[in-house]
Design a protein around this motif. Structure first.
Motif, PDB file in Angstrom:
ATOM      1  N   ALA A   5       0.830  -1.209   0.000  1.00 12.60           N
ATOM      2  CA  ALA A   5       0.000   0.000   0.000  1.00 12.60           C
ATOM      3  C   ALA A   5       0.862   1.255   0.000  1.00 12.60           C
ATOM      4  O   ALA A   5       0.579   2.230  -0.709  1.00 12.60           O
ATOM      5  N   GLU A   6       1.930   1.248   0.799  1.00 12.94           N
ATOM      6  CA  GLU A   6       2.783   2.428   0.892  1.00 12.94           C
ATOM      7  C   GLU A   6       3.539   2.688  -0.412  1.00 12.94           C
ATOM      8  O   GLU A   6       3.748   3.841  -0.800  1.00 12.94           O
ATOM      9  N   LYS A   7       3.932   1.617  -1.107  1.00 13.83           N
ATOM     10  CA  LYS A   7       4.605   1.783  -2.404  1.00 13.83           C
ATOM     11  C   LYS A   7       3.638   2.396  -3.414  1.00 13.83           C
ATOM     12  O   LYS A   7       4.001   3.319  -4.172  1.00 13.83           O
ATOM     13  N   ILE A   8       2.391   1.924  -3.439  1.00 11.46           N
ATOM     14  CA  ILE A   8       1.393   2.488  -4.349  1.00 11.46           C
ATOM     15  C   ILE A   8       1.171   3.965  -4.029  1.00 11.46           C
ATOM     16  O   ILE A   8       1.111   4.812  -4.922  1.00 11.46           O
ATOM     17  N   ALA A   9       1.055   4.281  -2.725  1.00 14.16           N
ATOM     18  CA  ALA A   9       0.826   5.673  -2.330  1.00 14.16           C
ATOM     19  C   ALA A   9       1.984   6.561  -2.769  1.00 14.16           C
ATOM     20  O   ALA A   9       1.784   7.683  -3.237  1.00 14.16           O
ATOM     21  N   GLY A  10       3.207   6.071  -2.623  1.00 15.06           N
ATOM     22  CA  GLY A  10       4.365   6.833  -3.050  1.00 15.06           C
ATOM     23  C   GLY A  10       4.368   7.065  -4.548  1.00 15.06           C
ATOM     24  O   GLY A  10       4.708   8.162  -5.029  1.00 15.06           O
ATOM     25  N   ASP A  11       3.967   6.046  -5.303  1.00 13.50           N
ATOM     26  CA  ASP A  11       3.910   6.185  -6.761  1.00 13.50           C
ATOM     27  C   ASP A  11       2.778   7.123  -7.181  1.00 13.50           C
ATOM     28  O   ASP A  11       2.902   7.864  -8.162  1.00 13.50           O
ATOM     29  N   ILE A  12       1.674   7.104  -6.442  1.00  9.60           N
ATOM     30  CA  ILE A  12       0.583   8.053  -6.695  1.00  9.60           C
ATOM     31  C   ILE A  12       1.103   9.473  -6.483  1.00  9.60           C
ATOM     32  O   ILE A  12       0.834  10.376  -7.283  1.00  9.60           O
ATOM     33  N   GLU A  13       1.844   9.658  -5.417  1.00  7.45           N
ATOM     34  CA  GLU A  13       2.400  10.988  -5.136  1.00  7.45           C
ATOM     35  C   GLU A  13       3.287  11.469  -6.278  1.00  7.45           C
ATOM     36  O   GLU A  13       3.167  12.608  -6.744  1.00  7.45           O
ATOM     37  N   ASP A  14       4.183  10.592  -6.747  1.00  5.08           N
ATOM     38  CA  ASP A  14       5.070  10.956  -7.840  1.00  5.08           C
ATOM     39  C   ASP A  14       4.274  11.349  -9.078  1.00  5.08           C
ATOM     40  O   ASP A  14       4.611  12.314  -9.783  1.00  5.08           O
ATOM     41  N   CYS A  15       3.211  10.597  -9.340  1.00  7.82           N
ATOM     42  CA  CYS A  15       2.374  10.867 -10.500  1.00  7.82           C
ATOM     43  C   CYS A  15       1.672  12.219 -10.358  1.00  7.82           C
ATOM     44  O   CYS A  15       1.647  13.028 -11.297  1.00  7.82           O
ATOM     45  N   LEU A  16       1.116  12.481  -9.184  1.00  3.33           N
ATOM     46  CA  LEU A  16       0.427  13.753  -8.947  1.00  3.33           C
ATOM     47  C   LEU A  16       1.392  14.933  -9.003  1.00  3.33           C
ATOM     48  O   LEU A  16       1.032  16.016  -9.473  1.00  3.33           O
ATOM     49  N   ASN A  17       2.613  14.731  -8.532  1.00  8.48           N
ATOM     50  CA  ASN A  17       3.609  15.802  -8.600  1.00  8.48           C
ATOM     51  C   ASN A  17       3.861  16.213 -10.047  1.00  8.48           C
ATOM     52  O   ASN A  17       4.100  17.391 -10.343  1.00  8.48           O
ATOM     53  N   THR A  18       3.790  15.232 -10.947  1.00  4.35           N
ATOM     54  CA  THR A  18       3.975  15.518 -12.369  1.00  4.35           C
ATOM     55  C   THR A  18       2.746  16.208 -12.950  1.00  4.35           C
ATOM     56  O   THR A  18       2.862  17.204 -13.676  1.00  4.35           O
TER      57      THR A  18
END
Length: 278
Positions: free
Chosen positions: A181-194
């Protein structure tokens, strides 16, 4: 990672309970910042949390070490703002916070003051299935001191992101305490930052030692919350599996970024944890 969701030390969210927790009328409120002012964490997360705390609690903002809770007015709310990990908020353990709130000259005058922690994991137990989270420690200390206390203590059971909706309600997104779950959340963050062209760290280059109690800090915090509300709301909706509420640009970016299995997990709320109010 420059994280909203770092190694379970910073924030995550759940729109889980959108009740309006603001107070009206002349009741006074305050925000107490638990993070060390000398660190470099005066980022969008901290500023957003200060704005969140100001909206639901309002009143003055001060460092936890300087806070004098004995001056609280009747039923005045407290927002504890700081990055967190299991067992602590900012630089302070649950026990240290509980002691300051209930013992000594700076203690609260009674146990009828609702307390909300913006810290990640403030509602997460140290032991699985236990009742020893920061909020449990604080609530137990309050009840031990004032057995008839009416205070509610609130905290997230994981990394959390939070904001105030356009109608003035709390919105939380909280991520499960597991690596997937935490890995997905981190990847979501990276995507939103873009998508939103956001750089989370130090948007104002704040020197927290000098600026934390500056008169314009709340203005800066509210500015971050206002300008980045869509960013935070997309993050929250994605964590909570509310795909239909996510902006079209973010839906497109997320769909391109995640494989079918992880995309299905996101859409079904598979990384979501809860907010505890006790």
């Amino acid at each position: 990672m420059d994280p909203l969701i770092p190694n379970k030390v910073v924030q995550s969210y759940s729109i889980l309970d959108c009740r309006d927790h603001r107070l009206s009328g002349s009741i006074q409120r305050r925000v107490s910042v638990t993070s060390d002012n000398k660190d470099s964490s005066a980022d969008y997360v901290t500023l957003n949390s200060i704005a969140f705390g100001q909206t639901i609690a309002g009143g003055i903002i001060e460092n936890f070490e300087d806070s004098n809770f004995s001056t609280l007015s009747s039923k005045e709310k407290i927002a504890m703002v700081g990055h967190g990990s299991i067992g602590s908020s900012g630089e302070y353990s649950g026990e240290e916070i509980a002691d300051k709130l209930t013992k000594g000259e700076a203690a609260m005058p009674d146990g009828d003051h609702d307390i909300i922690f913006t810290s990640c994991d403030a509602g997460t137990a140290l032991t699985r299935g236990g009742s020893d989270a920061v909020i449990d420690t604080v609530k137990n200390a309050i009840l031990a001191t004032w057995p008839s206390a009416t205070a509610t203590v609130t905290g997230a059971e994981g990394a959390s992101v939070k904001t105030i909706t356009g109608t003035g309600q709390e919105a939380w997104g909280v991520v499960k305490n597991d690596p997937f779950a935490e890995k997905i959340a981190g990847d979501i963050e990276d995507c939103l930052n873009t998508v939103y062209k956001v750089k989370i760290k130090n948007p104002y280059g704040l020197d927290r030692e000098n600026d934390l109690i500056a008169s314009d800090l709340v203005e800066k915090a509210l500015d971050v919350q206002k300008k980045k509300k869509d960013y935070f709301m997309d993050f929250i909706h994605l964590i909570n599996g509310e795909w239909d509420l996510v902006s079209l640009d973010t839906q497109t970016a997320i769909s391109k970024t995640f494989d079918p299995v992880r995309l299905s997990t996101i859409k079904n709320g598979g990384i979501k944890a809860g907010v505890r109010r006790i």
